[in-house]
Design an enzyme around this catalytic site. Structure first.
Site, PDB file in Angstrom:
ATOM      1  N   ASP A  52       0.862  -1.165   0.000  1.00 55.45           N
ATOM      2  CA  ASP A  52       0.000   0.000   0.000  1.00 55.45           C
ATOM      3  C   ASP A  52       0.910   1.230   0.000  1.00 55.45           C
ATOM      4  O   ASP A  52       2.093   1.137   0.349  1.00 55.45           O
ATOM      5  CB  ASP A  52      -0.878  -0.034   1.255  1.00 55.45           C
ATOM      6  CG  ASP A  52      -1.694   1.222   1.428  1.00 55.45           C
ATOM      7  OD1 ASP A  52      -2.456   1.566   0.510  1.00 55.45           O
ATOM      8  OD2 ASP A  52      -1.550   1.876   2.483  1.00 55.45           O
TER       9      ASP A  52
ATOM     10  N   TYR B 193     -10.809   7.500   6.152  1.00 56.03           N
ATOM     11  CA  TYR B 193     -11.246   7.083   4.820  1.00 56.03           C
ATOM     12  C   TYR B 193     -10.081   6.875   3.851  1.00 56.03           C
ATOM     13  O   TYR B 193     -10.294   6.399   2.733  1.00 56.03           O
ATOM     14  CB  TYR B 193     -12.199   8.125   4.228  1.00 56.03           C
ATOM     15  CG  TYR B 193     -13.607   8.029   4.753  1.00 56.03           C
ATOM     16  CD1 TYR B 193     -14.559   7.229   4.122  1.00 56.03           C
ATOM     17  CD2 TYR B 193     -13.988   8.731   5.891  1.00 56.03           C
ATOM     18  CE1 TYR B 193     -15.855   7.141   4.603  1.00 56.03           C
ATOM     19  CE2 TYR B 193     -15.282   8.649   6.382  1.00 56.03           C
ATOM     20  CZ  TYR B 193     -16.210   7.854   5.731  1.00 56.03           C
ATOM     21  OH  TYR B 193     -17.495   7.764   6.212  1.00 56.03           O
TER      22      TYR B 193
END
Length: 210
Positions: A11, A47
């Site tokens: 990531d 988020y």
């Protein structure tokens, strides 16, 4: 100690780079232009790693509005030129010393991911750059499977390194072992729900001889 893996998927936001100021700042600008100034930075951080359309819909906008807001976000985010983004300490050194082949597996689009890696001097550590291009974002495993396809690798050969519950869920759904990092944006309790195979507190702990 972590074993060595033939392939590592990373990531980006919250794992390789602390990009929250640029991402959340751009989101806040978009929200403000649509009359929402009531959502604090602390909420927006949670988020990061999820698709922007989901985020805007959660804040009460229609899917059609959210699609337009995502377009606006991309322009504003690009204009910021990652001025407030930083590579986490120890990341570059760990990538340099870590064996195996490496790819990104990020919610960013591939062109943006490549530009960011180039800007921050990390591109040379990656054999492949993969973003989320026209398919479902994590926790859907699509970006992981695309990375493996590009590298000609099997899920069993791979370790996914990420900071969010979406990363851990995507890894589980892809049949890939997972490593949760504790320096990113994910809350430990939420990460633990997905039972990561490994946890690390600093990038050098990825190295098999640590």
């Amino acid at each position: 100690m972590l074993p060595a893996f033939p392939v590592y998927l990373f990531d980006v936001d919250g794992t390789l780079m602390d990009s929250q100021a640029d991402i959340c700042g751009a989101v806040q600008t978009v929200l403000a232009s649509h009359g929402r100034t009531d959502i604090p930075h602390e909420v927006l951080v949670r988020y990061i790693g999820r698709h922007l359309i989901e985020e805007f819909v959660d804040f009460g906008f229609s899917h059609e509005q959210a699609e337009q807001m995502m377009v606006e976000y991309r322009g504003i985010y690009a204009e910021r030129k990652h001025a407030a983004t930083k590579v986490y300490p120890g990341v570059a050194s760990a990538l340099d010393q870590l064996g195996g082949r490496k790819s990104t597996a990020t919610t960013k689009g591939t062109p943006t991911t490549r530009l960011v890696l180039e800007q921050f001097g990390l591109i040379q550590h990656f054999d492949h750059v993969q973003g989320t291009d026209g398919f479902a974002a994590k926790p859907d495993p699509g970006v992981l499977l695309k990375s493996l396809e590009a590298l000609g690798a099997r899920p069993a050969d791979c370790l996914l390194v990420g900071d969010s519950p979406a990363d851990m869920e995507a890894g589980r759904r892809a049949g890939i072992r997972t490593c949760a990092v504790t320096w990113g944006y994910g809350e430990a309790g939420e990460l633990a729900r997905w039972e990561p195979d490994f946890w690390i507190d600093a990038p050098h702990q990825l190295l098999p001889d640590f």
